[in-house]
Design an enzyme around this catalytic site. Structure first.
Site, PDB file in Angstrom:
ATOM      1  N   ARG A 129     -27.935  75.035 -63.687  1.00  0.00           N
ATOM      2  CA  ARG A 129     -29.055  74.112 -63.556  1.00  0.00           C
ATOM      3  C   ARG A 129     -28.663  72.771 -64.175  1.00  0.00           C
ATOM      4  NH1 ARG A 129     -30.249  76.960 -60.192  1.00  0.00           N
ATOM      5  NH2 ARG A 129     -32.034  78.351 -59.941  1.00  0.00           N
ATOM      6  N   HIS A 169     -24.633  71.224 -54.547  1.00  0.00           N
ATOM      7  CA  HIS A 169     -25.461  72.421 -54.735  1.00  0.00           C
ATOM      8  C   HIS A 169     -25.117  73.495 -53.694  1.00  0.00           C
ATOM      9  CE1 HIS A 169     -29.476  73.733 -56.686  1.00  0.00           C
ATOM     10  NE2 HIS A 169     -28.776  74.801 -56.321  1.00  0.00           N
TER      11      HIS A 169
END
Length: 309
Positions: free
Chosen positions: A224, A272
């Site tokens: 994250r 991502h």
């Protein structure tokens, strides 16, 4: 008849609908699956946090919200969500994450960048240490982190894993708690971040933590974005304390084009892509939880609202 609302985004419907129907058929469920359904008749919601559905109040009959993502930080604090919330575990996420981390760990361990970009045609290189001589630390030992730590150990790396709560993983030295965190970081040459995004983990990799790593260490963050203090990382890269950072997640996504990570020679930005739920396998996880709900059994992978994951 079990009514299932697909609220994971219209762009995902074509990918998810066929495998979901196949998995539900195999489970022997009588069901209706649709993108639009009267809220008061919905039994389950197949969900992604970027869905337009943000108010769960009308779904008075809903037994569970089944997330298609591993991450739930964007929905777990929704005050209208009173139904059980299950996150995605499996669905290709683990395999994808293992492959990403292994690939970039070996890239940095072997010094591949210097061989791939070698404009001076240098021939003489010092051999890298063996994997057993390279200290790797994985922060976060949930489903993804535990599997990553085991696979890194299987390659031969000397792996330490850290988590908030005690864990035991074969072939991996495990630590926990605040004291264990400093010990896990101290001297690590490759650091992998696989913690959830919670108030307790924000900026866990700050200037003080970065200083504990071995000089020239490599940081890999497919977890994250808020786990890292961006300015502290940039300063550590500029000083040479960190040799390179491979970052797949960021505080703002897509990463703004003017962000200094893009231009920094010590940073690799990936968009991502470390781990994504594959509909073909994720559908089976969803169907299993619906089958359990209809049989009155406990749901799998329920989110602990107090912990945030």
């Amino acid at each position: 008849m079990t009514n299932i609302l697909f609220a994971a985004g219209p762009d995902r419907w074509d990918d998810w609908a066929p495998p979901l129907r196949a998995a539900l058929d195999q489970a022997g469920l009588g069901y209706a699956l649709a993108q639009d359904m009267a809220p008061e008749v919905v039994d389950y919601i197949v969900y992604a946090p970027d869905s337009a559905l943000q108010d769960f109040t009308p779904f008075t009959r809903c037994k569970a919200v089944l997330n298609t993502w591993a991450g739930v930080e964007a929905v777990v604090g929704n005050q209208t969500l009173t139904q059980p919330l299950a996150r995605m575990v499996g669905g290709g996420l683990t395999e994808g994450m293992v492959e990403y981390v292994l690939g970039h760990s070996l890239r940095h361990h072997l010094g591949m960048d210097a061989h791939i970009v070698n404009p001076d045609h240098d021939w003489h290189w010092a051999p890298p240490p063996l994997a057993s001589e390279r200290r790797v630390t994985v922060l976060g030992l949930g489903a993804l982190g535990a599997e990553v730590a085991q696979k890194l150990a299987g390659v031969g790396f000397a792996v330490t894993g850290w988590s908030r709560r005690p864990k035991e993983i074969g072939g991996v030295r495990t630590l926990n708690g605040d004291d264990g965190l400093a010990e896990a970081l101290r001297g690590a040459e490759i650091l992998v971040l696989l913690l959830p995004d919670t108030p307790a983990t924000e900026n866990i990799l700050d200037a003080e933590a970065l200083a504990l790593l071995a000089r020239g260490a490599f940081v890999i963050n497919p977890g994250r974005g808020p786990l890292i203090d961006d300015q502290a990382l940039l300063a550590a890269l500029d000083s040479g304390q960190i040799g390179h950072a491979t970052l797949d997640v960021f505080r703002e996504e897509p990463l703004p084009k003017n962000h200094p990570f893009w231009a920094h020679p010590g940073v690799t930005v990936t968009p991502h892509v470390a781990s994504e739920t594959r509909a073909a396998s994720g559908a089976g996880v969803i169907a299993e939880n619906i089958l359990r709900g209809e049989a009155g059994q406990p749901f799998l992978h329920l989110v602990d609202r107090t912990a945030g994951y």
